[in-house]
Design a protein around this motif. Structure first.
Motif, short mmCIF file in Angstrom:
data_model
loop_
_atom_site.label_atom_id
_atom_site.label_comp_id
_atom_site.label_asym_id
_atom_site.label_seq_id
_atom_site.Cartn_x
_atom_site.Cartn_y
_atom_site.Cartn_z
N THR A 1 -2.93 -6.95 48.44
CA THR A 1 -4.09 -7.80 48.68
C THR A 1 -4.16 -9.05 47.82
OG1 THR A 1 -5.34 -6.39 47.15
CG2 THR A 1 -5.53 -5.89 49.47
N GLY A 2 -3.16 -9.33 47.02
CA GLY A 2 -3.24 -10.56 46.24
C GLY A 2 -2.14 -10.62 45.19
N ARG A 3 -2.15 -11.68 44.40
CA ARG A 3 -1.13 -11.82 43.36
C ARG A 3 -1.76 -12.32 42.07
NH1 ARG A 3 3.63 -15.43 42.93
NH2 ARG A 3 3.29 -14.60 40.87
N ILE A 4 -1.02 -12.22 41.00
CA ILE A 4 -1.48 -12.68 39.70
C ILE A 4 -1.37 -14.20 39.66
CG2 ILE A 4 -1.10 -12.51 37.21
CD1 ILE A 4 0.43 -9.88 37.81
N ALA A 5 -2.52 -14.88 39.61
CA ALA A 5 -2.51 -16.34 39.66
C ALA A 5 -2.28 -16.97 38.31
CB ALA A 5 -3.82 -16.84 40.26
N ASP A 6 -2.86 -16.35 37.26
CA ASP A 6 -2.77 -16.99 35.95
C ASP A 6 -3.05 -15.97 34.87
OD1 ASP A 6 -5.74 -17.54 34.62
OD2 ASP A 6 -5.78 -17.24 36.79
N ILE A 7 -2.79 -16.36 33.63
CA ILE A 7 -3.25 -15.61 32.47
C ILE A 7 -3.92 -16.60 31.53
CG2 ILE A 7 -1.01 -15.75 31.29
CD1 ILE A 7 -1.74 -12.90 30.16
N ASP A 8 -5.19 -16.38 31.28
CA ASP A 8 -5.98 -17.24 30.39
C ASP A 8 -5.86 -18.71 30.79
OD1 ASP A 8 -7.75 -17.77 28.37
OD2 ASP A 8 -6.30 -17.61 26.74
N GLY A 9 -5.85 -18.96 32.11
CA GLY A 9 -5.79 -20.33 32.60
C GLY A 9 -4.41 -20.90 32.77
N ILE A 10 -3.37 -20.19 32.35
CA ILE A 10 -1.99 -20.67 32.49
C ILE A 10 -1.44 -20.15 33.81
CG2 ILE A 10 0.33 -20.64 31.51
CD1 ILE A 10 -0.98 -20.04 28.79
N ALA A 11 -1.06 -21.05 34.71
CA ALA A 11 -0.55 -20.64 36.03
C ALA A 11 0.75 -19.88 35.88
CB ALA A 11 -0.36 -21.87 36.90
N LEU A 12 0.90 -18.80 36.64
CA LEU A 12 2.09 -17.95 36.54
C LEU A 12 3.06 -18.07 37.71
CD1 LEU A 12 0.49 -14.71 35.01
CD2 LEU A 12 2.02 -16.34 33.89
N PRO A 13 2.63 -18.39 38.93
CA PRO A 13 3.60 -18.50 40.02
C PRO A 13 4.65 -19.57 39.77
CG PRO A 13 1.37 -18.32 40.89
CD PRO A 13 1.24 -18.52 39.41
N LEU A 14 5.88 -19.27 40.14
CA LEU A 14 6.99 -20.20 39.99
C LEU A 14 7.37 -20.78 41.35
CD1 LEU A 14 9.32 -18.15 37.60
CD2 LEU A 14 7.72 -19.99 36.96
N LYS A 15 8.01 -21.94 41.35
CA LYS A 15 8.50 -22.52 42.59
C LYS A 15 9.67 -21.68 43.11
CE LYS A 15 7.32 -27.31 41.41
NZ LYS A 15 7.86 -28.67 41.16
N PRO A 16 9.84 -21.61 44.43
CA PRO A 16 11.01 -20.90 44.98
C PRO A 16 12.31 -21.55 44.51
CG PRO A 16 9.38 -21.37 46.69
CD PRO A 16 8.95 -22.14 45.47
N ILE A 17 13.36 -20.76 44.51
CA ILE A 17 14.69 -21.27 44.15
C ILE A 17 15.12 -22.30 45.19
CG2 ILE A 17 17.09 -20.65 43.73
CD1 ILE A 17 16.12 -17.83 43.07
N ASP A 18 15.59 -23.46 44.73
CA ASP A 18 16.01 -24.52 45.66
C ASP A 18 17.15 -24.06 46.56
OD1 ASP A 18 14.12 -26.35 44.87
OD2 ASP A 18 15.38 -27.23 43.30
N LYS A 19 18.20 -23.58 45.92
CA LYS A 19 19.36 -23.11 46.69
C LYS A 19 19.69 -21.70 46.22
CE LYS A 19 21.40 -27.67 47.51
NZ LYS A 19 22.62 -28.54 47.33
N ALA A 20 19.10 -20.73 46.88
CA ALA A 20 19.31 -19.34 46.48
C ALA A 20 20.76 -18.94 46.74
CB ALA A 20 18.38 -18.42 47.27
N PRO A 21 21.38 -18.22 45.79
CA PRO A 21 22.77 -17.78 45.98
C PRO A 21 22.89 -16.79 47.13
CG PRO A 21 21.82 -16.74 44.05
CD PRO A 21 20.84 -17.77 44.49
#
Length: 548
Positions: free
Chosen positions: A45-65
């Motif tokens: 139902t959801g994901r961890i958006a941040d910790i203490d205001g620091i965003a945690l999601p990362l950008k997808p890998i540009d060229k995944a192996p």
């Protein structure tokens, strides 16, 4: 004519009444069926958006192996989540590990392609401990072989082994020495958090480990124990999978002793005296469980003390196989109804203190119990063989979250009083509360630098932004009162704490992170949790001049 109209009105009233009654019965039956239903699938139902205001999601890998075809891929891409349902995370892929070679090849592939590696099994930690954005996840559940050395009184096992299955293998001769109070977890997960449970004498899992074989980030395998290579040992145990992969561990096992069960209700404030005068000096009390009332009438005031007094070292030869929990549907209904308010919380407490004892399962045959009169006898394996299926439901718009707070023993009464007020003055339903006994733990990131009691809470929340915000506020309030009394909060749960709270609870964190970089310079082993605590440590260090 008047009589006909009267009869018509009467019939219409009867029909309306019957319809209302039928609707109520239908609604009640449908509602009970819904509350009794087990999970139809995982919550997501959801994901961890941040910790203490620091965003945690990362950008997808540009060229995944490209995926290595020689690895046993369980998933290529996709999402992964944990028991909370609130940690949905996109990953590079999941490798299904069943052999040590799979781990070595997966680590080599990750090193060659710049991927991070996360370690997962049952995934009951609730803060992204078992995976990370774009990571290669090792699913260790099939890596689960167990062998028993009866002469040495040890078992050697792989990290995916579940305590539930281990108990079945050991029964009826032997039993586990230390584990959680429920058996749903994997050994690897228990080692990674240094779990503790019902045996107040044995202490945590760390105290039962003879040795471990660990695969490090470079693919080499080393052995560590409390006596040999102890610096690595202290970081692997309670190290949240950040220092290496435990490929094998040798743990102590104990006799499957026979216990006489009993329970009594005491005041929570009397528990420290009860522990000092009854539990601690009596070495024949093999297991203990303290269950606090969550009913509004005596919230966190009354405690049911479950105790198990040893009466024999071994069960009789005709000891039956371990059974599964009874009355799962009814227990699930009562637990879910307790989310509806005070009347249902009172009903739950009533069943716990008056009805449950009448349905207690006494597993040692009566012929063997005659010397104990009418005593209820069980083996050690019986109370520890509880997979709590009634805690898992099919209510997709909500979730149940664990908390645990460790308090120096002298501060217990004052802490409980303040925690009680915090919990009373918020509206998230507290479903369960229990007290455990914890010893001083000599691991790098210890939750108990001195002997402590712990308060374990199980709290319901809506699985939406408002529910997350309310849980975050409650968590921080409980952490603050814990710190006030010299205690610490447990790290396997949601990422709702601040940097200040994290460093106040775990002043060893900078040293822990430095050791992580020494053992894993490229930070191959990672997780959302690791990035979170590293980010918070950096925030605190920047905010406090001169902080090392």
């Amino acid at each position: 004519m008047a009589e006909e109209q009267k009869g018509f009105r009467l019939s219409r009233r009867l029909l309306l009444g019957a319809a209302v009654l039928g609707g109520a019965v239908l609604w009640g039956g449908t509602t009970v069926a819904r509350l009794a239903r087990g999970p139809s699938g995982p919550k997501n139902t959801g994901r961890i958006a941040d910790i203490d205001g620091i965003a945690l999601p990362l950008k997808p890998i540009d060229k995944a192996p490209a995926f290595d075809p020689s690895l046993p891929w369980l998933a290529k891409g996709g999402d992964i989540n944990d028991a909370s349902g609130l940690s949905r995370t996109p990953v590079y892929g999941v490798v299904e590990v069943s052999e040590e070679e799979h781990i070595a090849k997966a680590l080599a592939f990750a090193r060659a392609n710049g991927l991070k590696v996360s370690l997962a099994a049952i995934r009951h930690s609730m803060g992204g401990h078992a995976f990370d954005d774009n990571a290669l996840v090792l699913d260790l559940r099939p890596f689960n072989k167990v062998t028993v050395d009866a002469a040495a009184r040890t078992m050697t096992l792989q990290p995916g082994a579940r305590w539930h299955d281990i108990q079945t293998m050991l029964h009826p001769r032997f039993a586990v020495k230390a584990m959680q109070s429920t058996d749903i977890f994997s050994v690897g997960g228990s080692l990674s958090v240094n779990a503790h449970g019902m045996d107040h004498q044995a202490g945590s899992v760390a105290g039962s480990i003879r040795s471990m074989r660990v695969m490090l980030a470079d693919g080499s395998v080393t052995t560590c124990s409390p006596a040999d290579n102890s610096e690595l040992f202290r970081h692997v145990v309670g190290g949240y999978g950040l220092f290496g992969v435990v490929v094998e561990a040798t743990l102590d096992i104990v006799d499957n002793a026979v216990y006489r069960t009993s329970r009594e209700i005491i005041k929570s404030d009397d528990f420290p005296k009860f522990f000092a005068e009854v539990l601690e000096p009596n070495k024949d009390i093999g297991l203990f469980y303290g269950h606090l009332s969550t009913a509004p009438g005596n919230f966190l005031e009354d405690m049911i003390v479950y105790r198990y007094d040893k009466v024999a070292e071994q069960p009789p030869a005709d000891q039956p196989a371990l059974g599964e929990p009874d009355g799962v549907g009814l227990k699930r209904v009562i637990m879910n109804m307790a989310k509806w308010g005070s009347a249902f919380q009172e009903l739950k407490w009533f069943t716990e203190k008056t009805l449950e004892p009448k349905f207690e399962s006494c597993t040692v045959p009566r012929s063997s119990a005659l010397a104990q009169g009418e005593a209820c006898l069980v083996t050690r394996n019986n109370p520890m063989h509880d997979s709590v299926p009634y805690l898992f439901n099919d209510l997709m718009n909500e979730t149940d979250i664990l908390h645990e707070y460790f308090i120096p023993r002298a501060a217990y009464v004052e802490f409980i009083a303040e925690a009680r007020e915090i919990l009373r003055n918020q509206d998230l339903p507290v479903l369960n509360a229990s007290v455990r006994v914890v010893h001083k733990e000599d691991v790098a990131l210890t939750y108990a630098p001195e002997p402590a009691y712990s308060l374990v809470l199980y709290i319901n929340q809506p699985a939406d932004a408002d529910g997350n915000a309310r849980m975050r506020a409650l968590t921080r309030a409980l952490i603050d009162v814990t710190i006030k009394h010299g205690g610490r909060f447990f790290l396997p749960y949601q990422l709702h704490y601040t940097g200040k709270e994290l460093l106040a609870s775990y002043p060893e964190l900078p040293a822990f992170l430095a050791a992580k970089r020494r053992h894993d310079p490229t930070e191959l082993f990672s997780s959302t949790f690791y990035r979170a605590i590293k980010a918070l440590s950096g925030v605190v260090e920047e905010a406090v001049p001169g902080k090392v």
